[in-house]
Structures are given as structure tokens and as C-alpha cells.
Design an enzyme around this catalytic site. Structure first.
Site: not given
Ligand code: NAG
Ligand code: NAG
Ligand code: NAG
Ligand code: NAG
Ligand code: NAG
Length: 468
Positions: A288, A87
């Protein structure tokens, strides 16, 4: 932020859709049949693993599970194998403890990702009991902070601060590799508790020279992608890398997240003819990897949907189209940044819908339903370019210089030319140039074109907020 697809079952009633079981689970191709594997590619990958590593880089393959990317790591001494979601939108590494009730359910939901046992590790050391993180999808994890050994890409980082979740409603641990200024502990206990996170320790313990990593997620249907800490692989992209500054949040002097400016959007049809929708979007978008889909204002979403004739479906909550109309299309959605346009094949932005039994959801005429993975961002209050966009780009995240260098990806590239990135302001450009690859564009004219001071909506869920 982690904003992986919620596995919510939506009920479908009426409409032209024949939902196989009456529900549509937003759960895409999790079980890929072995027929989708390519033995030649697998062999090449094995060969690649045997290749000599380049000094000062740490390379790690990522498993593509369509809606998220996993990486295998080992934690503790002796090493315990864990599978974590990578992430770029958060900054903490955490995993499950056996104490977490969700892991005790009879279906053994934590088995795939693994459970960590501090009692079996000689390098475990408890730091505090106030670990608490909450993500954009409102999943949370709470428990202890500990110091542990952490092995990734064959390199063991000593004394990494990790979260050990004794209470979480997510079964999947996370490897957050964002800025240390965005750690959850800053929001829960104050800035004085900031610690050196994974990118920091890779540098301070001498594994890489600057806080730089390159993300290559690869094709939607490829089994793996990779993250390369401390280096770039000049064979994984075409054209030149173009550098875009990260934008600081309102009231901040330096960025703490990976926002860049999206200048415009266009559509190029199969014959190569381009329709420009907007060249003055000036939109802050988060790059992201922890988000599955793309979140953009409804006007941009509608332009893209209309371009291919996808229609809004209320029951599903997505723009949909019969899969055959997009899977063989050579058209692209064009994402325009200052100095570079990333062309995302339309077929990479649609995913086939399956029901809870993993069966295709079809129209009444039998054609499979495909969903546009560009979602209206208004509910979120922030625009995000998640995995279905990121697969089309090679992205070098440069945390030391607060910028990303991006280029068009080369899907399924099997060649590799890894160059270590040094330190200093032009480190990524110098590495690309030393590899004989066209220099990185980072001239001030490009920078001047960017819209600084763009206001980022503060109502958006902060990926790291305290849980009461
Ligand atoms: C890597 O570093 C070692 C030790 O410093 C050195 O002997 C070797 O030549 C280096 N390899 C490359 C490919 O630069
Ligand atoms: C991660 O580990 C699993 C289980 O051992 C394995 O099947 C998978 O191929 C590994 N992934 C990578 C990218 O090495
Ligand atoms: C986790 O709990 C929060 C409430 O604290 C809830 O909003 C969220 O939907 C839950 N997420 C999952 C995946 O169960
Ligand atoms: C890790 O912590 C231990 C115990 O405090 C210490 O002895 C060791 O030097 C540390 N290692 C590194 C690389 O910081
Ligand atoms: C990349 O490989 C996957 C898996 O073999 C395949 O499905 C896909 O079509 C390939 N992509 C391109 C652009 O060739």
C-alpha cells in the site's frame, strides 16, 4: 488505504529523551534543505523527461515527501493544476472544492495541493451528490461525484468519475488506483454504482493495453520516484521479477485489494550473515503506497528491533535508537516471499524524529533519535507494507491478472528501458522477456507454496466505509 502518518503531537515527559520543545511531532523531514538535492541527478531527470515516450505507456514522476508520495495532475478544461497523493490502497480520485471549510482557514492549508473550481471547467459534469469516503486513518471526504477530464503523464483521460470534496478533514486530495471493485460508492450506495476508475479508463480509452502499473518509489532520500502505467522499466530493478498472486478477501472470489503472502522474516548483518526469524509467517500483507510505515505483528516488530538493539520507548510509542547506529549500517531486514526475498536496508526503515519546529529530537547526550517505522499491527487488525518497505522493491501491479510481480529495486537508477505490457495472462512476463531481462517466475510451484484461504481480520478499518 490511505494511512499517512497522523501529525499528532505526543507529549514527552521525563525519560532519557531531551525533547527540544517538549513535544515530538511525527513529522519527518518535510522541509528538506536544498543541500540534500543532487544537481547531477536533477539534470539527468530533466534529460529523462525529454526522452521519447514509449507507445502504450503513461509515465508520471512522483514527489517524495518522506511520509507520502505526490503526483501532479491537471483536471478540467482548461486544465487546473492539482497535487494528489498516490494511493494503491484505495480506488477513487478526489480533490478539494473551495466550499470545503477546512480550505477556508486563514493558514490556507489546501493551497499546496490545490483547489478545483468546477465553474471554470467546460468538461465538468455533475453525476451525483453522494460522494463519501473514509480512510484507514479515519480522515474522510464527502461531496459530489462529477465527470471530468483528467491529465496525467501528458495523457488526458476523458470523463473520469471524480469526487469533489465540499466537506473533508483532510487537506490533501487522493489519486486512488486500486481495483474498481473497491470504490467507496460500492460501500455507500451499492455495487450497481461501480464505475470505470482511472486504471480502467486508461485501458478503455486506449492509452495502455492492460491494467498494469509499475511503482518505483526509490530511495528514502531521493527527491522523486515514479509510476509507470502500462509498462515496466527493466533498468529500475535487479534480478528477476517474481510473480505473487493477490489474495482474495474472505468470502470473495476475486481479490479487491493488493494483499500478498509474506512467508518469512530474517536479518542480514553487515558481514552478510543471516539470522532467520520465521519462515512460516503465512501473513497476508497489503502492498500500500498510501501508508507511510510498515504494520506487522508485534513479534516480527520485536525481532527486527532487537536485531539492531532498538529499544521500546513508551512516551514516543516507537522503538528508538541513536541515528548514528543505523544510518551508516549495511545490514538489511529481509522480507521473504515465495520465490524472492526483498532486502530492505535497515537505514530505510528508520526515520529521524523531529519536533513540531522541525528540529531534531535528541537523547541527552546529543545524539539524534531515530524511530523504527515497523509498527505493531494489532491495533489495526491488518498487516501493511507501506512506503518504508515499498521503496526497496520494484512492484508491478497487474490488476487484470490479480497478481504483483516484484523485484529488488535499484536505488537512484538513472538508466531507463521502458517496455510496454500487452494483454493476456503472461503479459508482464512477456514484456520482461522481450526486453532481454530474465523472465518472470510465475511457475505453479511458486503459486502452490502460497497460503490461500488465509483469514483476513474483518475488524480492520475498511478504507472505504460510509460516513454517517
Ligand atoms: C508508436 O506508434 C506510432 C503510431 O502508431 C508509430 O508510428 C511509431 O512507430 C510507434 N513508436 C514506437 C517506438 O513503437
Ligand atoms: C509538481 O509541481 C510542483 C509545483 O509546480 C513542482 O515543484 C514539482 O517539481 C512537480 N513535481 C513533479 C514530480 O513533476
Ligand atoms: C477526521 O474525523 C474523524 C471523525 O469523523 C476523526 O476520527 C479523525 O481523526 C479526523 N481526522 C483528522 C485528520 O482530523
Ligand atoms: C465523454 O462524454 C461526452 C459527453 O457525454 C461524450 O460526448 C464523449 O464521447 C465522451 N468521451 C469518451 C472518451 O468517453
Ligand atoms: C540516492 O540519492 C539520495 C539523494 O541524492 C542519496 O541521499 C542516497 O544516499 C542515494 N542512495 C543510494 C543507495 O545511493
Amino acid at each position: 488505504m490511505k494511512f499517512a502518518l497522523l501529525l499528532t503531537a505526543l507529549s514527552l515527559s521525563g525519560s532519557g529523551l531531551a525533547a527540544v520543545s517538549g513535544t515530538l511531532q511525527l513529522d519527518f523531514w518535510r522541509d528538506r534543505s536544498s543541500s540534500q538535492r543532487n544537481p547531477t541527478l536533477d539534470r539527468l531527470r530533466e534529460k529523462k523527461l525529454l526522452k521519447r515516450a514509449v507507445n502504450n505507456t503513461v509515465s508520471q514522476d512522483l514527489d517524495n515527501e518522506y511520509y507520502l508520495y505526490y503526483t501532479n495532475v491537471t483536471v478540467g478544461t482548461p486544465g487546473q493544476d492539482l497535487r494528489l497523493q498516490i494511493d494503491t490502497g484505495s480506488s477513487d480520485v478526489w480533490f478539494q472544492s473551495a466550499e470545503n471549510k477546512i480550505c477556508q482557514e486563514s493558514s490556507d492549508p489546501c493551497a499546496e495541493s490545490g483547489i478545483y473550481d468546477p465553474d471554470s471547467s467546460s468538461t465538468y459534469s455533475l453525476l451525483s451528490t453522494d460522494f463519501s469516503i473514509r480512510y484507514g486513518d479515519y480522515s474522510y471526504a464527502k461531496g459530489n461525484y462529477a465527470s471530468e477530464s483528467f491529465t496525467i503523464g501528458g495523457k488526458t483521460v476523458a470523463n473520469l468519475t471524480v469526487g469533489i470534496a465540499t466537506d473533508a478533514n483532510a487537506t490533501q486530495g487522493i489519486m486512488g488506483i486500486g481495483y474498481d471493485t473497491n470504490e467507496a460508492v460500492i460501500f455507500t450506495a451499492g455495487a450497481s454504482r461501480r464505475y470505470q476508475n482511472l486504471p480502467d479508463l486508461l485501458v478503455s480509452q486506449g492509452f495502455i493495453e492492460s491494467r498494469v502499473y509499475s511503482l518505483w518509489l526509490n530511495d528514502q532520500n531521493a527527491k522523486t520516484g515514479s509510476v509507470l502505467f502500462g509498462g515496466i522499466d527493466t533498468e529500475k530493478y535487479s534480478g528477476s521479477l517474481v510473480t505473487l498472486p493477490f489474495i482474495a478477501d474472505e468470502g470473495e472470489s476475486t481479490p479487491s485489494e493488493f494483499f500478498v503472502t509474506l512467508e518469512g522474516s530474517a536479518y542480514t548483518d553487515a558481514s552478510g550473515s543471516t539470522t532467520e526469524y520465521s519462515s512460516s509467517l503465512g501473513l497476508s500483507v497489503l502492498l500500500d503506497s498510501g501508508t507511510s510505515f510498515v504494520y506487522l505483528p508485534s513479534s516480527v516488530q520485536a525481532d527486527f528491533a532487537n536485531a539492531v538493539g532498538a529499544t521500546w520507548n513508551d512516551q514516543v510509542g516507537y522503538y528508538i535508537i541513536p541515528c548514528p547506529e543505523v544510518v551508516n549500517s549495511d545490514a538489511t531486514y529481509d522480507f521473504e516471499f515465495a520465490g524472492i526475498t526483498i532486502k530492505v536496508p535497515v537505514k530505510q526503515l528508520f526515520l529521524p524524529g523531529t519536533n513540531a519546529k522541525n528540529e531534531p529530537v535528541t537523547y541527552t547526550n546529543g545524539q539524534q533519535v531515530c524511530l523504527l517505522t515497523i509498527v505493531d499491527s494489532s491495533g489495526l487488525g491488518v498487516s501493511i507494507l507501506g512506503d518504508t518497505f515499498l521503496r526497496a522493491a520494484y512492484i508491478v501491479y497487474d490488476l487484470d491478472n490479480n497478481q504483483a510481480s516484484i523485484a529488488q529495486t535499484k536505488y537512484n537508477a538513472t538508466a531507463s528501458n521502458v517496455v510496454a505490457v500487452g494483454s493476456g495472462t503472461d503479459s508482464v512476463a512477456n514484456a520482461a522477456a522481450s526486453a532481454g531481462s530474465a523472465a518472470v517466475l510465475s511457475d505453479s510451484d511458486v503459486a502452490k507454496k502460497l497460503h490461500f484461504g488465509y483469514s483476513i481480520d474483518k475488524r480492520r478499518p475498511r478504507r472505504s466505509i460510509s460516513v454517517a
